[in-house]
Design a protein around this motif. Structure first.
Motif, PDB file in Angstrom:
ATOM      1  N   GLN A  47      75.149  93.778 -22.432  1.00 14.91           N
ATOM      2  CA  GLN A  47      74.113  94.225 -21.952  1.00 14.91           C
ATOM      3  C   GLN A  47      73.446  92.309 -21.878  1.00 14.91           C
ATOM      4  O   GLN A  47      72.999  92.072 -23.180  1.00 14.91           O
ATOM      5  CB  GLN A  47      72.351  94.933 -22.444  1.00 14.91           C
TER       6      GLN A  47
ATOM      7  N   HIS B  66      67.415 100.473 -16.702  1.00 23.84           N
ATOM      8  CA  HIS B  66      68.712 101.863 -16.389  1.00 23.84           C
ATOM      9  C   HIS B  66      70.227 102.030 -16.889  1.00 23.84           C
ATOM     10  O   HIS B  66      70.384 102.867 -17.845  1.00 23.84           O
ATOM     11  CB  HIS B  66      69.093 101.414 -14.385  1.00 23.84           C
TER      12      HIS B  66
ATOM     13  N   HIS C  84      67.973  89.789 -21.203  1.00 29.19           N
ATOM     14  CA  HIS C  84      66.604  88.961 -20.366  1.00 29.19           C
ATOM     15  C   HIS C  84      65.557  89.361 -19.909  1.00 29.19           C
ATOM     16  O   HIS C  84      66.201  90.705 -18.738  1.00 29.19           O
ATOM     17  CB  HIS C  84      67.181  87.333 -19.830  1.00 29.19           C
ATOM     18  N   ARG C  85      64.650  89.582 -19.711  1.00 30.19           N
ATOM     19  CA  ARG C  85      62.840  90.230 -18.544  1.00 30.19           C
ATOM     20  C   ARG C  85      63.781  90.042 -17.268  1.00 30.19           C
ATOM     21  O   ARG C  85      63.335  90.837 -16.541  1.00 30.19           O
ATOM     22  CB  ARG C  85      61.948  89.613 -19.229  1.00 30.19           C
ATOM     23  N   SER C  86      64.192  88.912 -16.901  1.00 24.92           N
ATOM     24  CA  SER C  86      64.777  88.821 -15.271  1.00 24.92           C
ATOM     25  C   SER C  86      66.335  89.977 -14.924  1.00 24.92           C
ATOM     26  O   SER C  86      66.542  89.578 -13.788  1.00 24.92           O
ATOM     27  CB  SER C  86      65.555  87.422 -15.054  1.00 24.92           C
ATOM     28  N   ASN C  87      67.090  90.703 -16.164  1.00 24.30           N
ATOM     29  CA  ASN C  87      67.653  91.479 -15.773  1.00 24.30           C
ATOM     30  C   ASN C  87      66.868  93.220 -15.141  1.00 24.30           C
ATOM     31  O   ASN C  87      66.583  93.985 -16.292  1.00 24.30           O
ATOM     32  CB  ASN C  87      68.785  92.213 -16.598  1.00 24.30           C
ATOM     33  N   ASP C  88      66.794  92.716 -13.588  1.00 26.72           N
ATOM     34  CA  ASP C  88      66.482  93.973 -13.265  1.00 26.72           C
ATOM     35  C   ASP C  88      67.136  95.331 -13.911  1.00 26.72           C
ATOM     36  O   ASP C  88      66.823  96.650 -13.488  1.00 26.72           O
ATOM     37  CB  ASP C  88      65.653  93.878 -11.913  1.00 26.72           C
ATOM     38  N   ARG C  89      68.284  95.235 -14.216  1.00 24.93           N
ATOM     39  CA  ARG C  89      68.761  96.860 -14.624  1.00 24.93           C
ATOM     40  C   ARG C  89      69.333  96.792 -15.806  1.00 24.93           C
ATOM     41  O   ARG C  89      69.777  97.711 -16.083  1.00 24.93           O
ATOM     42  CB  ARG C  89      70.356  96.359 -13.947  1.00 24.93           C
TER      43      ARG C  89
END
Length: 111
Positions: free
Chosen positions: A32, A43, A35-40
């Motif tokens: 995984q 989920h 980083h906070r830019s990972n919008d998934r």
């Protein structure tokens, strides 16, 4: 999609284990990007917790909330690091292990 993959992985590993009780399958891992830019991320993290993924490999930012979620069911978190500074931060935030990424590894800024 991750949820579907985890169902399939667990099902096929259970079939293997039933057919080969003296040689069970090794644990599997999910990688995984935290980083906070990972919008998934949230989920995917929910799917990892739901399916009790035994090992989660994290990269691009050590996060206590992610580590705590995986630890909630007994899972382990190993964190990718490129130097000792980031290794210490990962351990301080609850990582169970460190993966030392060598310089030149794809997608990493190791030197």
């Amino acid at each position: 999609k991750l949820d579907e993959w985890l169902v399939r992985i667990k099902s096929e590993l259970a079939e293997h284990d039933a057919a080969h009780p003296d040689s069970p399958a090794a644990p599997f891992a999910v990688n995984q990007i935290v980083h906070r830019s990972n919008d998934r991320l949230m989920h995917d993290l929910e799917a990892c917790v739901k399916h009790e993924v035994p090992l989660v490999i994290t990269s691009l930012g050590a996060r206590e909330d992610v580590n705590q979620a995986i630890h909630s069911y007994g899972g382990l978190v190993f964190h990718d690091v490129i130097n000792n500074h980031f290794a210490k931060k990962a351990v301080q935030k609850g990582a169970d292990g460190i993966i030392a990424v060598a310089a030149g590894a794809g997608g990493h800024a190791g030197t």
